[in-house]
Design an enzyme around this catalytic site. Structure first.
Site, PDB file in Angstrom:
ATOM      1  N   HIS A 183       0.855  -1.183   0.000  1.00  0.00           N
ATOM      2  CA  HIS A 183       0.000   0.000   0.000  1.00  0.00           C
ATOM      3  C   HIS A 183       0.891   1.233   0.000  1.00  0.00           C
ATOM      4  O   HIS A 183       1.676   1.444   0.931  1.00  0.00           O
ATOM      5  CB  HIS A 183      -0.933   0.026   1.205  1.00  0.00           C
ATOM      6  CG  HIS A 183      -1.890   1.172   1.186  1.00  0.00           C
ATOM      7  ND1 HIS A 183      -3.165   1.071   0.658  1.00  0.00           N
ATOM      8  CD2 HIS A 183      -1.753   2.449   1.623  1.00  0.00           C
ATOM      9  CE1 HIS A 183      -3.772   2.240   0.768  1.00  0.00           C
ATOM     10  NE2 HIS A 183      -2.938   3.098   1.362  1.00  0.00           N
ATOM     11  N   CYS A 184       0.781   2.051  -1.035  1.00  0.00           N
ATOM     12  CA  CYS A 184       1.646   3.213  -1.192  1.00  0.00           C
ATOM     13  C   CYS A 184       0.920   4.463  -0.697  1.00  0.00           C
ATOM     14  O   CYS A 184      -0.095   4.858  -1.282  1.00  0.00           O
ATOM     15  CB  CYS A 184       2.056   3.378  -2.658  1.00  0.00           C
ATOM     16  SG  CYS A 184       3.177   4.766  -2.940  1.00  0.00           S
ATOM     17  N   PRO A 185       1.393   5.110   0.373  1.00  0.00           N
ATOM     18  CA  PRO A 185       0.724   6.335   0.831  1.00  0.00           C
ATOM     19  C   PRO A 185       0.888   7.493  -0.139  1.00  0.00           C
ATOM     20  O   PRO A 185       0.060   8.403  -0.164  1.00  0.00           O
ATOM     21  CB  PRO A 185       1.411   6.625   2.168  1.00  0.00           C
ATOM     22  CG  PRO A 185       2.742   5.956   2.072  1.00  0.00           C
ATOM     23  CD  PRO A 185       2.530   4.746   1.223  1.00  0.00           C
TER      24      PRO A 185
END
Length: 376
Positions: A183-185
């Site tokens: 999950h890439c912020p």
């Protein structure tokens, strides 16, 4: 006499009654402590109740509140991170157009002007396109209703639904993601089957653009840095003259606001591009290694544990999704012919990846590549 005996009997009965109450309270406290001890021992045993549980399971249980806090903070600050990426990128683009482009047009030869104009705009278009697609494209989720053609390898403990191969649950998005990488912020989105190529292409072209800006602006950076140091010295001299001013002394010349903004903007853009090139370039190289091996970030950790477990049994682990270095890149980029390397990799393309992410078979392009080797 009888009144005294009655009185003595009443006192003794009251004393015995208080003694029984005290014993009951003492026994109740003992039972309560014993129940707490049994409950704590049961909780400790539940962490290692079978052969699949180990120290990692205990650490996950202990750090569950921290994971919950990080997940919620990442979820709510995802929009802030995306706005920060857009703001920083836009600031560098504005500096290039306002400060650097006039210098290029005035001082560079026509051939170099043509090169900077074509390459710079192509790189910018590729960055904007792939970042937009990585944000807006859904990574892919398994169907809610079970289908006969979907092969599930396990059941998600949180979704309570079948999980196809290479599918993992994202605690931030609260759903299962096909071929989940992480999950890439900075995207406010999961990197999965349908947007993994956009994410990697964004990193690649952003790194290329930052290196291009840092190398081409090296001389301008040192000139601007020297000018800023000169500004500081002149400011000190001007303050010294103002403090001890006489009629025969004149203050030193000062830089205008436009000159100060110009030099500081050049230094800011060069430092930002160099920092992003180092950080994002290292991440891009790491993902390149994973793609070459046919793995994702999550599968990297899973495969390492599986290799260690099979090595103790005298067996060799084989990644079932490794089609060879060239085959892995073809599957990842979705290219099948030589023409696709130009239309689907060097130009903006919205073509879908290979397969649906539910089943993982040998792609036709990889099968054709391995066919001559099998014939030999």
């Amino acid at each position: 006499m009888r009144s005294r005996q009655r009185m003595y009997s009443a006192v003794m009965r009251f004393f015995l009654k208080c003694l029984r109450i005290g014993q009951r309270r003492r026994f109740w406290l003992t039972r309560h402590v014993q129940q707490l001890w049994l409950y704590g021992r049961l909780c400790m045993r539940s962490l290692v109740y079978n052969s699949f549980a180990d120290g990692d399971t205990a650490l996950d249980a202990l750090f569950e509140p921290i994971y919950w806090l990080v997940d919620h903070v990442t979820r709510w600050f995802g929009v802030v991170f995306v706005a920060l990426v857009i703001t920083l990128t836009s600031s560098v683009v504005v500096i290039v157009y306002v400060c650097l482009l006039p210098l290029v047009l005035q001082t560079y030869p026509l051939l170099w002007v043509f090169w900077h104009f074509i390459y710079g705009h192509w790189n910018l278009v590729m960055i904007v396109f792939h970042y937009y697609m990585a944000i807006t494209t859904q990574p892919g989720c398994p169907p809610q209703q079970s289908k006969s053609d979907v092969v599930a390898v396990s059941i998600c403990r949180k979704c309570i639904s079948p999980k196809p191969a290479r599918t993992h649950h994202c605690s931030i998005c609260n759903r299962c993601i096909l071929k989940m990488d992480h999950h890439c912020p900075w995207l406010n989105n999961c990197v999965g089957h349908f947007n993994h190529r956009y994410f990697f292409s964004f990193m690649l072209f952003m790194t290329m653009g930052c290196i291009y800006s840092s190398v081409s602006g090296w001389d301008l950076f040192w000139e601007a840095y020297a000018a800023i140091e000169k500004m500081k010295l002149l400011d000190k001299e001007r303050l010294h003259v103002a403090a001890n001013q006489t009629y025969s002394q004149t203050p030193p010349p000062t830089f205008s606001f436009r000159q100060r903004a110009f030099h500081k903007s050049i230094v800011y853009a060069w430092v930002l591009c160099s920092s992003v090139a180092l950080a994002l370039g290292a991440l891009m190289i790491w993902h390149s290694v994973l793609i070459t091996r046919g793995e994702t970030s999550i599968e990297r950790h899973i495969n390492r544990k599986e290799k260690r477990r099979l090595r103790l049994k005298g067996k060799v682990f084989r990644n079932p999704y490794n089609y060879g270095p060239l085959g892995n890149w073809k599957v990842f980029l979705g290219v099948e012919t030589q023409r696709h390397w130009i239309t689907r990799f060097l130009l903006p393309s919205t073509h879908p990846p290979y397969g649906t992410g539910l089943n993982w078979d040998t792609p036709p392009c990889v099968a054709e590549q391995k066919a001559p080797l099998l014939a030999i």
